[in-house]
Motif scaffolding. Structure first.
Motif, mmCIF file in Angstrom:
data_model
loop_
_atom_site.group_PDB
_atom_site.id
_atom_site.type_symbol
_atom_site.label_atom_id
_atom_site.label_comp_id
_atom_site.label_asym_id
_atom_site.label_seq_id
_atom_site.Cartn_x
_atom_site.Cartn_y
_atom_site.Cartn_z
ATOM 1 N N PRO A 1 16.064 60.859 117.585
ATOM 2 C CA PRO A 1 16.927 61.557 118.552
ATOM 3 C C PRO A 1 16.796 63.064 118.355
ATOM 4 O O PRO A 1 16.876 63.563 117.235
ATOM 5 C CB PRO A 1 18.329 61.063 118.203
ATOM 6 N N MET A 2 16.551 63.778 119.434
ATOM 7 C CA MET A 2 16.362 65.235 119.370
ATOM 8 C C MET A 2 17.632 65.931 119.835
ATOM 9 O O MET A 2 18.048 65.760 120.977
ATOM 10 C CB MET A 2 15.206 65.653 120.272
ATOM 11 N N ALA B 1 9.566 71.339 117.795
ATOM 12 C CA ALA B 1 10.941 70.864 117.639
ATOM 13 C C ALA B 1 10.975 69.536 116.890
ATOM 14 O O ALA B 1 11.818 69.328 116.009
ATOM 15 C CB ALA B 1 11.599 70.717 119.007
ATOM 16 N N ILE B 2 10.035 68.646 117.207
ATOM 17 C CA ILE B 2 9.980 67.346 116.519
ATOM 18 C C ILE B 2 9.637 67.547 115.046
ATOM 19 O O ILE B 2 10.263 66.940 114.175
ATOM 20 C CB ILE B 2 8.967 66.414 117.220
ATOM 21 N N LYS B 3 8.679 68.417 114.757
ATOM 22 C CA LYS B 3 8.314 68.665 113.365
ATOM 23 C C LYS B 3 9.486 69.256 112.587
ATOM 24 O O LYS B 3 9.750 68.863 111.450
ATOM 25 C CB LYS B 3 7.100 69.586 113.281
ATOM 26 N N ALA B 4 10.222 70.173 113.195
ATOM 27 C CA ALA B 4 11.389 70.772 112.535
ATOM 28 C C ALA B 4 12.457 69.719 112.253
ATOM 29 O O ALA B 4 13.057 69.705 111.172
ATOM 30 C CB ALA B 4 11.958 71.889 113.398
ATOM 31 N N GLU C 1 11.249 67.424 109.405
ATOM 32 C CA GLU C 1 11.372 68.112 108.120
ATOM 33 C C GLU C 1 12.825 68.150 107.662
ATOM 34 O O GLU C 1 13.123 67.965 106.490
ATOM 35 C CB GLU C 1 10.800 69.531 108.214
ATOM 36 N N ARG C 2 13.747 68.369 108.601
ATOM 37 C CA ARG C 2 15.164 68.379 108.248
ATOM 38 C C ARG C 2 15.619 67.014 107.731
ATOM 39 O O ARG C 2 16.370 66.906 106.776
ATOM 40 C CB ARG C 2 16.012 68.774 109.460
ATOM 41 N N LEU C 3 15.099 65.953 108.356
ATOM 42 C CA LEU C 3 15.505 64.600 107.974
ATOM 43 C C LEU C 3 14.841 64.099 106.693
ATOM 44 O O LEU C 3 15.469 63.381 105.912
ATOM 45 C CB LEU C 3 15.184 63.616 109.101
ATOM 46 N N VAL D 1 6.931 65.287 100.590
ATOM 47 C CA VAL D 1 6.575 66.660 100.255
ATOM 48 C C VAL D 1 6.371 67.484 101.524
ATOM 49 O O VAL D 1 6.748 68.643 101.588
ATOM 50 C CB VAL D 1 5.294 66.688 99.386
ATOM 51 N N SER D 2 5.797 66.869 102.563
ATOM 52 C CA SER D 2 5.482 67.620 103.770
ATOM 53 C C SER D 2 5.253 66.675 104.946
ATOM 54 O O SER D 2 4.823 65.536 104.760
ATOM 55 C CB SER D 2 4.227 68.450 103.537
ATOM 56 N N VAL D 3 5.542 67.162 106.158
ATOM 57 C CA VAL D 3 5.116 66.464 107.373
ATOM 58 C C VAL D 3 3.686 66.908 107.613
ATOM 59 O O VAL D 3 3.436 68.076 107.910
ATOM 60 C CB VAL D 3 6.020 66.801 108.575
ATOM 61 N N TYR D 4 2.739 65.989 107.453
ATOM 62 C CA TYR D 4 1.312 66.339 107.517
ATOM 63 C C TYR D 4 0.881 66.620 108.955
ATOM 64 O O TYR D 4 0.314 67.662 109.247
ATOM 65 C CB TYR D 4 0.487 65.218 106.897
ATOM 66 N N ASP D 5 1.126 65.657 109.844
ATOM 67 C CA ASP D 5 0.824 65.866 111.255
ATOM 68 C C ASP D 5 1.588 64.863 112.114
ATOM 69 O O ASP D 5 2.149 63.903 111.619
ATOM 70 C CB ASP D 5 -0.675 65.797 111.546
ATOM 71 N N ILE D 6 1.614 65.136 113.409
ATOM 72 C CA ILE D 6 2.252 64.247 114.380
ATOM 73 C C ILE D 6 1.135 63.627 115.194
ATOM 74 O O ILE D 6 0.339 64.331 115.824
ATOM 75 C CB ILE D 6 3.239 65.028 115.263
ATOM 76 N N LEU D 7 1.067 62.290 115.177
ATOM 77 C CA LEU D 7 -0.025 61.586 115.840
ATOM 78 C C LEU D 7 0.257 61.327 117.309
ATOM 79 O O LEU D 7 -0.624 61.471 118.150
ATOM 80 C CB LEU D 7 -0.297 60.268 115.112
ATOM 81 N N SER D 8 1.484 60.908 117.640
ATOM 82 C CA SER D 8 1.811 60.646 119.043
ATOM 83 C C SER D 8 3.307 60.783 119.269
ATOM 84 O O SER D 8 4.116 60.595 118.361
ATOM 85 C CB SER D 8 1.343 59.249 119.456
ATOM 86 N N VAL D 9 3.643 61.124 120.506
ATOM 87 C CA VAL D 9 5.035 61.243 120.937
ATOM 88 C C VAL D 9 5.154 60.500 122.261
ATOM 89 O O VAL D 9 4.395 60.751 123.192
ATOM 90 C CB VAL D 9 5.430 62.726 121.133
ATOM 91 N N GLU D 10 6.100 59.565 122.314
ATOM 92 C CA GLU D 10 6.341 58.804 123.545
ATOM 93 C C GLU D 10 7.823 58.856 123.870
ATOM 94 O O GLU D 10 8.657 58.980 122.989
ATOM 95 C CB GLU D 10 5.931 57.335 123.353
ATOM 96 N N GLY D 11 8.137 58.713 125.127
ATOM 97 C CA GLY D 11 9.527 58.564 125.516
ATOM 98 C C GLY D 11 10.153 59.825 126.027
ATOM 99 O O GLY D 11 9.647 60.479 126.923
#
Length: 120
Positions: free
Chosen positions: A12-13, A25-28, A31-33, A46-56
Motif C-alpha cells: 500500500p502506497m 516512491a516504491i523504493k522509499a 526501505e522504510r518497511l 541490508v538494501s533494496v537491490y532493485d525493483i523487478l516489476s510493478v503491477e496494479g
C-alpha cells in the motif's frame, strides 16, 4: 554471507508519496518497511537491490491509498551455520558479549553460548 532474495509483496502506497516518480516512491516505502529489519527465513535486510516489476495501483474500498503488487530483490545478510565472522567487541555485561561488524552493531552473544573456559 550476503544473498539476493526475490520477494513479491502487495504494497500500500501512502498518498503523500505519490507526487514522486512511482519507482522512487516504491523504493522509499520498501526501505522504510524492510531496511535494517530481520525478515523471517531470509536474514537481515541490508538494501533494496532493485525493483523487478510493478503491477496494479488499485484503490480498495475503505482505504485511502493505492496498492501495488511489487516484485523486488533485497540484499540480505544471512551467514550460514558455522561461518566465522570477524567483528569488534563493543561491550560486555552479565548478559553476554556485544559485537559490532562494520555495517551492523546489534549482535549479542549470550554467555551460555560462549566457548567452554571463557570467563568475564
Amino acid at each position: 554471507m550476503f544473498v539476493l532474495s526475490q520477494i513479491e509483496h502487495n504494497l500500500p502506497m501512502p498518498p503523500h508519496l505519490l507526487n514522486r516518480p512511482l519507482v522512487d516512491a516504491i523504493k522509499a516505502e520498501l526501505e522504510r518497511l524492510l531496511l535494517d529489519k530481520v525478515v523471517a527465513n531470509l536474514g537481515l535486510c541490508v538494501s533494496v537491490y532493485d525493483i523487478l516489476s510493478v503491477e496494479g495501483g488499485f484503490i480498495f474500498p475503505g482505504e485511502g491509498c493505492s496498492t501495488y503488487k511489487v516484485s523486488f530483490r533485497l540484499l540480505m545478510f544471512r551467514p550460514f551455520i558455522g561461518e566465522v565472522l570477524v567483528g569488534k567487541i563493543s561491550g560486555y555485561d552479565e548478559k553476554g558479549l556485544q559485537v559490532s561488524l562494520d555495517f551492523f552493531s546489534d549482535i549479542c552473544i549470550p554467555g551460555h553460548l560462549m566457548q567452554f573456559g571463557t570467563v568475564r
